[in-house]
Design a protein around this motif. Structure first.
Motif, mmCIF file in Angstrom:
data_model
loop_
_atom_site.group_PDB
_atom_site.id
_atom_site.type_symbol
_atom_site.label_atom_id
_atom_site.label_comp_id
_atom_site.label_asym_id
_atom_site.label_seq_id
_atom_site.Cartn_x
_atom_site.Cartn_y
_atom_site.Cartn_z
ATOM 1 N N LEU A 125 10.166 -6.903 -39.338
ATOM 2 C CA LEU A 125 9.479 -5.615 -39.326
ATOM 3 C C LEU A 125 8.071 -5.751 -38.769
ATOM 4 O O LEU A 125 7.626 -4.926 -37.948
ATOM 5 N N ALA A 126 7.356 -6.801 -39.173
ATOM 6 C CA ALA A 126 5.987 -6.996 -38.687
ATOM 7 C C ALA A 126 5.964 -7.214 -37.180
ATOM 8 O O ALA A 126 5.120 -6.653 -36.465
ATOM 9 N N VAL A 127 6.896 -8.021 -36.682
ATOM 10 C CA VAL A 127 6.921 -8.295 -35.239
ATOM 11 C C VAL A 127 7.353 -7.062 -34.459
ATOM 12 O O VAL A 127 6.798 -6.758 -33.387
ATOM 13 N N ALA A 145 1.637 -12.261 -37.629
ATOM 14 C CA ALA A 145 2.231 -11.031 -38.163
ATOM 15 C C ALA A 145 3.507 -11.336 -38.923
ATOM 16 O O ALA A 145 3.765 -10.779 -39.999
ATOM 17 N N ALA A 146 4.334 -12.225 -38.370
ATOM 18 C CA ALA A 146 5.572 -12.605 -39.047
ATOM 19 C C ALA A 146 5.285 -13.264 -40.387
ATOM 20 O O ALA A 146 5.952 -12.986 -41.398
ATOM 21 N N LEU A 147 4.293 -14.152 -40.409
ATOM 22 C CA LEU A 147 3.937 -14.826 -41.657
ATOM 23 C C LEU A 147 3.430 -13.825 -42.690
ATOM 24 O O LEU A 147 3.804 -13.895 -43.872
ATOM 25 N N PHE A 148 2.586 -12.895 -42.273
ATOM 26 C CA PHE A 148 2.067 -11.881 -43.198
ATOM 27 C C PHE A 148 3.198 -11.003 -43.740
ATOM 28 O O PHE A 148 3.253 -10.712 -44.938
ATOM 29 N N ALA A 185 16.219 -0.674 -42.543
ATOM 30 C CA ALA A 185 16.214 0.753 -42.210
ATOM 31 C C ALA A 185 14.880 1.173 -41.596
ATOM 32 O O ALA A 185 14.834 1.944 -40.623
ATOM 33 N N MET A 186 13.773 0.659 -42.138
ATOM 34 C CA MET A 186 12.464 0.969 -41.573
ATOM 35 C C MET A 186 12.348 0.425 -40.146
ATOM 36 O O MET A 186 11.793 1.092 -39.260
ATOM 37 N N THR A 187 12.860 -0.764 -39.925
ATOM 38 C CA THR A 187 12.806 -1.352 -38.586
ATOM 39 C C THR A 187 13.598 -0.521 -37.591
ATOM 40 O O THR A 187 13.156 -0.274 -36.465
ATOM 41 N N SER A 188 14.795 -0.061 -38.010
ATOM 42 C CA SER A 188 15.619 0.775 -37.126
ATOM 43 C C SER A 188 14.928 2.095 -36.811
ATOM 44 O O SER A 188 14.949 2.558 -35.659
ATOM 45 N N ALA A 189 14.301 2.689 -37.818
ATOM 46 C CA ALA A 189 13.586 3.943 -37.583
ATOM 47 C C ALA A 189 12.422 3.740 -36.631
ATOM 48 O O ALA A 189 12.151 4.569 -35.754
ATOM 49 N N LEU A 190 11.737 2.628 -36.766
ATOM 50 C CA LEU A 190 10.607 2.339 -35.889
ATOM 51 C C LEU A 190 11.062 2.209 -34.439
ATOM 52 O O LEU A 190 10.401 2.709 -33.525
ATOM 53 N N MET A 191 12.185 1.543 -34.234
ATOM 54 C CA MET A 191 12.696 1.402 -32.867
ATOM 55 C C MET A 191 13.212 2.726 -32.323
ATOM 56 O O MET A 191 13.118 2.999 -31.121
ATOM 57 N N THR A 192 13.738 3.586 -33.203
ATOM 58 C CA THR A 192 14.252 4.888 -32.754
ATOM 59 C C THR A 192 13.151 5.751 -32.165
ATOM 60 O O THR A 192 13.354 6.448 -31.163
#
Length: 359
Positions: A125-127, A145-148, A185-192
């Motif tokens: 999600l961060a990346v 970002a990935a580590l955070f 789900a948040m990641t998919s929404a962000l890409m949408t």
């Protein structure tokens, strides 16, 4: 001075270090298994250097690697594309496997895996946020970002599961699965809602592909693995005491709270850096520790080394199969490991329930 092998016996090897200040007795079976795994890993990497749209033999690859072949096209294919890709696959496999082993130790649950409990998803999600919202910052900030993201999710799950009396490891797993689903789900929404070119770039990364690996990725992964693997090995002794139970470990003087924090931070860092480079690769951290326990039962330190070697073999082999089986179409290594890992995860879940919730 230095070190010496004191004796080789049918059951193991005795090694004495620094004028016998440190003495180790290493079982023979795990050592032989480690040697076999390293040989298999080298064989898989060598084979991966020969397979592709530009066919080469092992002799051709050897000449390129030793500088005996001056064909520019062949050298370009090996040094700039295939070799870094094979090394990145092996390095991320080792890191995901070590992360899974550390998580299984700290939770005492064989179902723990960075891709199941939300750690890889937090990094993802961060990346993806960087790729979609701030694409110019991806190159410099992607690992951090990935580590955070991973540390944040790990802290959330730890708080939700460990603040309650009873500290059920199964609760940790179930909470992690729920949090992972929400983050996905948040990641998919962000890409949408992102721009199509950025969304496609993020989607390719989320599939767990090592197609775009380069020497900068090899250096980054090697550096972090060189820092984090010794940290895990240092923690291997208190990990061994922890397996005897909290009361016994406390009686032996093990600072359990600090050991758990160290294991979680190290596990999260391993998974986060690997995810930052190639994207989430599922189930390696689940498969490798279990397989190693059946191949060659060993102490915690040797178990970690065996787990890293097997994880490297699994991802390198998954990448090779994804390239070769349906060529010229390439299947990401993350999809191959998922196809293998899902049936095993269901089997482990069934066995865990049959034993009353203890993996």
């Amino acid at each position: 001075m230095g070190w010496s092998i004191d004796s080789v016996q049918p059951t193991g090897v005795v090694v004495r270090l620094w004028q016998e200040r440190v003495a180790l007795r290493l079982p023979l079976r795990p050592l032989l298994t480690l040697a076999v795994l390293l040989f298999v890993l080298g064989s898989v990497i060598a084979l991966s250097l020969t397979i592709g749209s530009y066919g080469m033999s092992l002799a051709d690859v050897w000449r390129v690697l030793t500088g005996g072949d001056e064909q520019p096209q062949m050298s370009l294919v090996v040094w700039e594309f295939r070799f870094p890709r094979a090394l990145v696959a092996a390095l991320v496999g080792a890191m995901f496997a070590l992360s899974g082993s550390a998580l299984q130790s700290v939770t005492r649950n064989g179902l723990a895996d960075p891709s199941l409990v939300g750690i890889s998803q937090g990094a993802g999600l961060a990346v993806v946020m960087l790729v979609v919202l701030w694409p110019d910052a991806v190159g410099a900030w992607r690992p951090w970002a990935a580590l955070f993201g991973s540390l944040s999710i790990a802290a959330l799950i730890q708080t939700l599961s460990w603040r309650r009396e009873g500290n059920s490891s199964m609760r940790f797993i179930l909470l992690g699965i729920g949090v992972a689903a929400f983050i996905s789900a948040m990641t998919s929404a962000l890409m949408t809602y992102g721009e199509i070119d950025r969304a496609m770039s993020a989607l390719a990364w989320l599939s767990g592909s090592v197609n775009a690996a380069n020497w900068a990725d090899v250096k980054l992964l090697s550096l972090w693995l060189a820092l984090l693997l010794p940290a895990l090995l240092v923690l291997s002794r208190p990990m061994a005491a922890q397996q005897l139970g909290d009361a016994t470990a406390l009686g032996l003087g093990v600072p359990l709270a600090w050991v758990r924090r160290g294991l979680i931070i190290t596990a999260v860092a391993l998974a986060a850096i690997a995810t930052a480079v190639v994207g989430p690769i599922a189930f390696v951290g689940l498969i490798a520790p279990h397989a190693v326990r059946r191949l060659a039962p060993a102490g915690v330190g040797l178990h970690l080394l065996l787990t890293a070697a097997l994880g490297a073999v699994l991802v390198a082999l998954a990448d090779l199969l994804g390239r070769a089986l349906f060529a010229p179409v390439q299947i990401p290594a993350g999809l191959v490991t998922s196809l293998i890992g899902v049936p095993l995860f269901l089997l482990l879940m069934y066995r865990t329930q049959a034993r009353g919730g203890q993996a």
